[in-house]
Every structure is written in structure tokens, then in C-alpha cells.
Design a protein around this motif. Structure first.
Motif, short mmCIF file in Angstrom:
data_model
loop_
_atom_site.label_atom_id
_atom_site.label_comp_id
_atom_site.label_asym_id
_atom_site.label_seq_id
_atom_site.Cartn_x
_atom_site.Cartn_y
_atom_site.Cartn_z
N ASP A 197 10.34 -17.88 26.76
CA ASP A 197 9.19 -17.19 26.19
C ASP A 197 7.87 -17.77 26.68
O ASP A 197 6.83 -17.14 26.54
CB ASP A 197 9.22 -17.29 24.66
N THR A 216 9.48 -11.66 25.19
CA THR A 216 8.19 -11.51 24.50
C THR A 216 8.31 -11.12 23.03
O THR A 216 7.31 -11.07 22.32
CB THR A 216 7.34 -10.43 25.20
N GLY A 217 9.52 -10.84 22.56
CA GLY A 217 9.67 -10.26 21.22
C GLY A 217 9.18 -11.11 20.08
O GLY A 217 8.80 -10.58 19.03
N ARG A 221 1.38 -11.14 18.07
CA ARG A 221 0.28 -10.32 18.54
C ARG A 221 -0.85 -10.34 17.52
O ARG A 221 -0.61 -10.33 16.33
CB ARG A 221 0.74 -8.88 18.78
N LYS A 270 11.04 -8.79 32.51
CA LYS A 270 10.39 -8.96 31.21
C LYS A 270 11.17 -8.15 30.19
O LYS A 270 11.44 -6.96 30.37
CB LYS A 270 8.95 -8.47 31.29
N LYS A 272 11.90 -7.64 25.73
CA LYS A 272 11.48 -7.95 24.37
C LYS A 272 12.50 -8.84 23.69
O LYS A 272 12.15 -9.73 22.90
CB LYS A 272 11.29 -6.67 23.56
N SER A 273 13.77 -8.63 24.00
CA SER A 273 14.86 -9.38 23.39
C SER A 273 15.89 -9.73 24.45
O SER A 273 16.10 -8.97 25.40
CB SER A 273 15.52 -8.55 22.28
N GLN A 276 18.50 -7.24 25.59
CA GLN A 276 18.22 -6.24 26.63
C GLN A 276 18.59 -6.73 28.02
O GLN A 276 18.50 -5.98 28.99
CB GLN A 276 16.73 -5.88 26.62
#
Length: 285
Positions: A197, A216-217, A221, A270, A272-273, A276
Motif C-alpha cells: 500500500d 489502495t482500498g 480519503r 493498481k 483496491k483489494s 482483485q
């Protein structure tokens, strides 16, 4: 004689641990290097805030200062050396084992851990060897793996205690440490894939020729004009600094939101999890 033996045992404990035998694997299969915090579980949910508090309190005790000054020092050492522990060892002579133990004390770690289901199945489905590569201490890392159902998912678990090279502690993103690991395992850099990450780690290690996956999950943000609700809610310093997240730092005013729409050139994939991973890699061919 006893002193010499004690020193020898201590250095042996810090060496890269032996790998669990798993038979021979095809030479061209990838070797996955998985980070732990905010990669395999949601450390920013509760664990990082606790580590922040404990590290700040430790620095404050050593320096004999208030928490605000100690927190500034903590973040400054991360930015200068890549890890707060390195600054504390270099400038204040602290025992790294004591620092790590004090910074990772949790009354109920189980209640703090958050992770997705299906991680064990995903790791089994990925071809090649899997190695955990974390700047966290080994006792904490193994307990988190147990709690999220990944106790037997990795052939090797390399924690910060194992990252001593030439009698110097060299945690991520130190290139010498990773080069030594790849050489010991006879892994060509082109076969290694780091799943992380932290962008600064990916950027540094991409120069060695390895593949990079940015998760990135779990990166927090901040909405436009937003501010962190409290210091305890802020990201771990390595998260804030790694993504250039001034808006996520308790020491800087919020500026622009952190957006993860772009993929830096040094990031191969890239996601999110990590769930994936298989689908994205198949898509890339």
C-alpha cells in the motif's frame, strides 16, 4: 562465553528465517512479496491509531518532552530514514526490540482487526511462492495472520527483526535488504512481485526490476476541504508520507483531497483489494 553465546543467539534470531519446505516450483513462476498492514487487513481502522499513540508516548518518554513535540519527531524520523525506529536507534540509542514491543501493545487485537473474506483462497489460487515482507514485528505479524485466517498462507514470514544486514537494521524500503533477500532465495528480480500500500516502497523497489502492485482500498480519503477528525484517526506516518498525503497528516493543514485515480509509472498493477489480483493479472495477460 555466556555473553558471546547470547550475542550469537540474538543475531541468529534476526537472520532471515528458514522457509517452510514446499517442494520444487517451476523456475518461471512468480514469487509474491506481500506487505501486511493496510494490504492484507485494514490497519488504519484501529491498529495504526493505537500504534501512533504508543510510539508518540515512547518518544516523549525518551526525549522528556510533550506529546505534540514527540509526534513531530516521530514523523520527521520516518521522513528522514524511512522508519521512526531508525531515528530512535541512531539518535537516542534505544533498544529496537524494546521500541517495537512498546509500540505494538494491544489489549484486544482481535477486536481491532478488519479483513476481507476469501484471502486464503485467493493466495492459494495465485501461482508461485508467497512471502510476507513487513516492517511490523514478528509476534504482531503472526498474530494478525492467525486472526485473519492466513496462518499457513506464506512459506516465509520476514518481519522487521529479520531485516538486519551487516549489523544494521534495514527495513523497507532499504534496497540492500531486498537485494539480499532475493539473492538468498535465488529469485531473479523479474520474477518478484511486491504487493504494497506504500507508494514510496513500491517506487524504491521498482528500480530493482521487480513487479509492483499498489493496494489502495485501505488508504484514507479526505473530502475537499476536509480535515482529520482527530490525531488518533490520522494515518500511520508511513501512509501519510508515502502518498504525499499532507491532508492526512495531523501536523499539516488539509489541502487537496487524496485521489487514487492515477497509477504512477512505477506501479505495474493498481487494485483496491488483493482479492482483485488474480482477475487483474489475467486481464493483463
Amino acid at each position: 562465553m555466556r555473553t558471546t553465546r547470547a550475542v550469537r543467539v540474538r543475531h541468529a534470531a534476526r537472520a532471515f528465517p528458514r522457509e517452510v519446505p514446499a517442494g520444487s516450483a517451476p523456475a518461471r513462476q512468480p514469487v509474491w512479496l506481500f506487505d501486511l498492514d493496510n494490504t492484507l487487513h485494514h490497519a488504519s481502522h484501529a491498529i495504526f491509531p493505537q500504534i501512533n499513540r504508543l510510539m508518540t508516548a515512547y518518544v516523549a518518554r525518551v526525549l522528556g518532552t510533550d506529546d505534540a513535540t514527540a509526534s513531530q519527531v516521530r514523523v520527521d524520523y520516518w521522513r528522514r530514514y524511512g522508519a521512526t525506529i531508525l531515528g530512535m536507534v541512531r539518535h537516542h540509542g534505544v533498544d529496537p526490540d524494546d521500541f517495537l514491543a512498546e509500540a505494538h501493545r494491544f489489549e484486544d487485537l482481535r477486536a481491532m482487526v478488519r479483513a476481507e473474506r476469501g484471502l486464503a483462497q485467493l493466495l492459494r489460487a495465485l501461482p508461485g511462492r508467497k512471502i510476507l515482507l513487513t516492517n511490523a514485528p514478528v509476534a504482531y505479524a503472526r498474530e494478525v495472520l492467525r486472526l485473519i485466517g492466513l496462518k499457513r498462507a506464506f512459506l516465509r514470514e520476514i518481519a522487521v527483526e529479520h531485516m538486519w544486514v551487516h549489523r544494521r537494521l534495514r527495513p523497507k524500503p532499504d534496497p540492500l535488504m531486498l537485494r539480499r533477500l532475493l539473492a538468498r532465495e535465488r529469485i531473479a528480480p523479474s520474477r518478484a512481485i511486491l504487493v504494497e500500500d506504500t507508494l514510496s516502497h513500491l517506487k524504491r523497489y521498482r528500480r530493482l526490476g521487480i513487479g509492483t502492485v499498489w493496494v489502495t482500498g485501505y488508504l484514507r480519503r479526505v473530502p475537499p476541504g476536509g480535515q482529520p477528525t482527530s490525531t488518533a484517526d490520522a494515518l500511520h506516518p508511513m501512509q501519510a508520507a508515502a502518498v504525499g498525503a499532507r491532508a492526512n497528516s495531523p501536523h499539516q493543514p488539509a489541502a487537496t483531497p487524496i485521489l487514487f485515480a492515477n497509477r504512477p509509472g512505477y506501479v505495474s498493477v493498481k487494485v483496491k483489494s488483493v482479492l482483485q489480483l488474480k482477475r487483474r493479472l489475467v486481464r493483463r495477460g
